[in-house]
Design a protein around this motif. Structure first.
Motif, short mmCIF file in Angstrom:
data_model
loop_
_atom_site.label_atom_id
_atom_site.label_comp_id
_atom_site.label_asym_id
_atom_site.label_seq_id
_atom_site.Cartn_x
_atom_site.Cartn_y
_atom_site.Cartn_z
N ASP A 162 0.85 -1.21 0.00
CA ASP A 162 0.00 0.00 0.00
C ASP A 162 0.88 1.25 0.00
OD1 ASP A 162 1.00 -0.11 2.53
OD2 ASP A 162 -0.92 -0.24 3.55
N LEU A 163 2.15 1.05 -0.39
CA LEU A 163 3.09 2.16 -0.46
C LEU A 163 4.10 1.83 -1.55
CD1 LEU A 163 3.90 4.83 1.11
CD2 LEU A 163 5.41 3.40 2.47
N TRP A 164 4.25 2.75 -2.53
CA TRP A 164 5.17 2.45 -3.62
C TRP A 164 5.62 3.73 -4.31
CZ3 TRP A 164 -0.14 1.38 -4.05
CH2 TRP A 164 -0.83 2.08 -5.02
N PHE A 165 6.67 3.60 -5.12
CA PHE A 165 7.19 4.74 -5.89
C PHE A 165 6.75 4.63 -7.34
CE2 PHE A 165 10.45 4.70 -2.50
CZ PHE A 165 10.44 6.04 -2.16
N ALA A 166 6.46 5.78 -7.96
CA ALA A 166 6.09 5.78 -9.37
C ALA A 166 6.74 6.95 -10.09
CB ALA A 166 4.58 5.85 -9.52
N ASP A 167 6.80 6.85 -11.40
CA ASP A 167 7.41 7.88 -12.24
C ASP A 167 6.37 8.39 -13.22
OD1 ASP A 167 8.86 9.45 -13.93
OD2 ASP A 167 10.30 7.90 -14.53
N ASP A 168 5.96 9.65 -13.04
CA ASP A 168 4.95 10.21 -13.95
C ASP A 168 5.59 11.04 -15.05
OD1 ASP A 168 5.80 12.45 -12.59
OD2 ASP A 168 3.79 13.18 -12.11
N GLY A 169 6.91 10.92 -15.19
CA GLY A 169 7.60 11.59 -16.28
C GLY A 169 8.19 12.94 -15.92
N TYR A 170 7.86 13.43 -14.71
CA TYR A 170 8.39 14.73 -14.29
C TYR A 170 9.91 14.66 -14.12
CZ TYR A 170 9.32 18.78 -11.33
OH TYR A 170 9.82 19.93 -10.81
N ARG A 171 10.60 15.68 -14.62
CA ARG A 171 12.06 15.74 -14.44
C ARG A 171 12.43 17.09 -13.86
NH1 ARG A 171 11.14 11.37 -14.96
NH2 ARG A 171 12.00 9.74 -16.27
N PRO A 172 13.17 17.11 -12.74
CA PRO A 172 13.60 18.39 -12.14
C PRO A 172 14.48 19.15 -13.12
CG PRO A 172 14.09 16.53 -10.68
CD PRO A 172 13.69 15.95 -11.99
N GLU A 173 14.32 20.49 -13.13
CA GLU A 173 15.19 21.30 -13.97
C GLU A 173 16.61 21.28 -13.45
OE1 GLU A 173 14.06 25.37 -14.74
OE2 GLU A 173 12.07 24.72 -15.39
N ARG A 174 16.72 21.47 -12.11
CA ARG A 174 18.05 21.57 -11.55
C ARG A 174 18.07 20.95 -10.15
NH1 ARG A 174 21.39 25.26 -9.02
NH2 ARG A 174 19.73 26.74 -8.62
N ILE A 175 19.11 20.18 -9.87
CA ILE A 175 19.26 19.54 -8.57
C ILE A 175 20.39 20.22 -7.82
CG2 ILE A 175 20.00 17.41 -7.43
CD1 ILE A 175 18.60 15.88 -9.72
N ALA A 176 20.15 20.55 -6.55
CA ALA A 176 21.21 21.14 -5.72
C ALA A 176 21.69 20.11 -4.71
CB ALA A 176 20.68 22.38 -5.02
N THR A 177 22.96 20.19 -4.37
CA THR A 177 23.58 19.26 -3.43
C THR A 177 24.09 20.04 -2.22
OG1 THR A 177 24.28 17.92 -5.30
CG2 THR A 177 25.35 17.49 -3.20
N THR A 178 23.80 19.55 -1.01
CA THR A 178 24.24 20.23 0.21
C THR A 178 24.66 19.19 1.24
OG1 THR A 178 22.23 20.21 1.59
CG2 THR A 178 22.29 21.82 -0.20
N ILE A 195 15.47 19.47 -5.09
CA ILE A 195 15.10 20.11 -6.35
C ILE A 195 15.27 21.61 -6.13
CG2 ILE A 195 13.24 20.59 -7.97
CD1 ILE A 195 12.11 17.85 -7.45
N ALA A 196 16.21 22.19 -6.86
CA ALA A 196 16.55 23.60 -6.64
C ALA A 196 15.33 24.48 -6.84
CB ALA A 196 17.66 24.01 -7.60
N GLY A 197 15.10 25.36 -5.88
CA GLY A 197 14.02 26.33 -5.99
C GLY A 197 12.65 25.81 -5.59
N ASN A 198 12.54 24.51 -5.32
CA ASN A 198 11.22 23.98 -4.94
C ASN A 198 10.82 24.46 -3.55
OD1 ASN A 198 9.33 21.85 -3.67
ND2 ASN A 198 9.25 21.41 -5.86
N LEU A 199 9.58 24.89 -3.44
CA LEU A 199 9.12 25.51 -2.19
C LEU A 199 8.84 24.52 -1.08
CD1 LEU A 199 6.72 28.13 -3.79
CD2 LEU A 199 8.93 28.57 -2.71
#
Length: 207
Positions: A162-178, A195-199
DNA sequence: GAGGAGATCGTCT
DNA sequence: GACGATCTCCTCT
């Protein structure tokens, strides 16, 4: 939700690769006939035996056993007497890498997730309020009803769960590493991905 | 808005 | 018996 599931092979890689590629994917919970879902916007890699910050660093114990098992399974632990944190096991069996899920952007079942968090939502709730649903590891676990009793060891690569991961095709524009949050060992390692800039990333925001 | 302290209990020593 | 991959609330500004 018709989006394809993430495969066992997806998780059978190192936690850094999985952590980066997991950003933008959906985590879906089935509650009866309703679905709750969020898009992963923040996570952290924990590198097992070579990572002093990892729960697996001390070797296999009953608590962390899932990390040593096959990839794509949930490692859920209880922390600070109050909160649950959810991880996914990575790498082939015996290698205890994992990715800690730190924040997600609510996608489905916002009202139900808000209620699970004890939050009041109205139709025009401001973003500052929506952020409280799942911007933080304890918060997103609460929103999805994730507990150790219910979800630890669960296979996250099948709809039989009742818990799983899926891919709806969304791709982040930019990934930040910290650096990672809340740890006392290996504090400088750049193993947190957002995901850079994500609120909906955790932490203080004013924008 | 920033900063600090308390809550609270499972897990390992 | 100590401590933690956190959050919330309270105080001060």
């Amino acid at each position: 939700m018709a989006a394809p599931l993430l495969s066992r092979e997806f998780f059978a890689r190192d936690a850094i690769t999985v952590g980066r590629e997991l950003l933008g994917k959906l985590l879906i919970r089935r509650e009866g006939r309703k679905l709750l879902a969020g898009r992963i916007v923040e996570d952290e890699a924990y590198l097992g035996a070579v990572d002093p910050a990892s729960h697996a660093y001390i070797g296999r114990t009953p608590r962390n056993a899932v990390l040593f098992g096959p990839p794509g399974h949930a490692y859920v632990y209880f922390i600070y007497g109050n909160y649950y944190c959810a991880n996914v096991s990575c790498m082939p069996e015996r290698e205890a890498e994992g990715v800690l899920l730190r924040a997600m952007e609510p996608v489905l079942g916002l009202q139900a997730m808000a209620e699970a968090r004890g939050l009041e939502l109205t139709g025009e709730s401001p973003i500052s309020r929506l952020r409280l649903i799942s911007s933080g590891p304890g918060r997103m676990s609460d929103a999805l009803g994730i507990t150790r009793a219910r979800d630890n060891t669960k296979d996250l690569t099948t709809r039989k769960s009742d818990l799983w991961f899926a891919d709806d095709g969304y791709r982040p524009e930019r990934i930040a590493t910290t650096p990672r949050i809340g740890i006392k060992q290996a504090v400088e390692e750049p193993l947190r991905f957002v995901i850079a800039g994500n609120l909906f990333v955790s932490g203080k925001r004013t924008a």
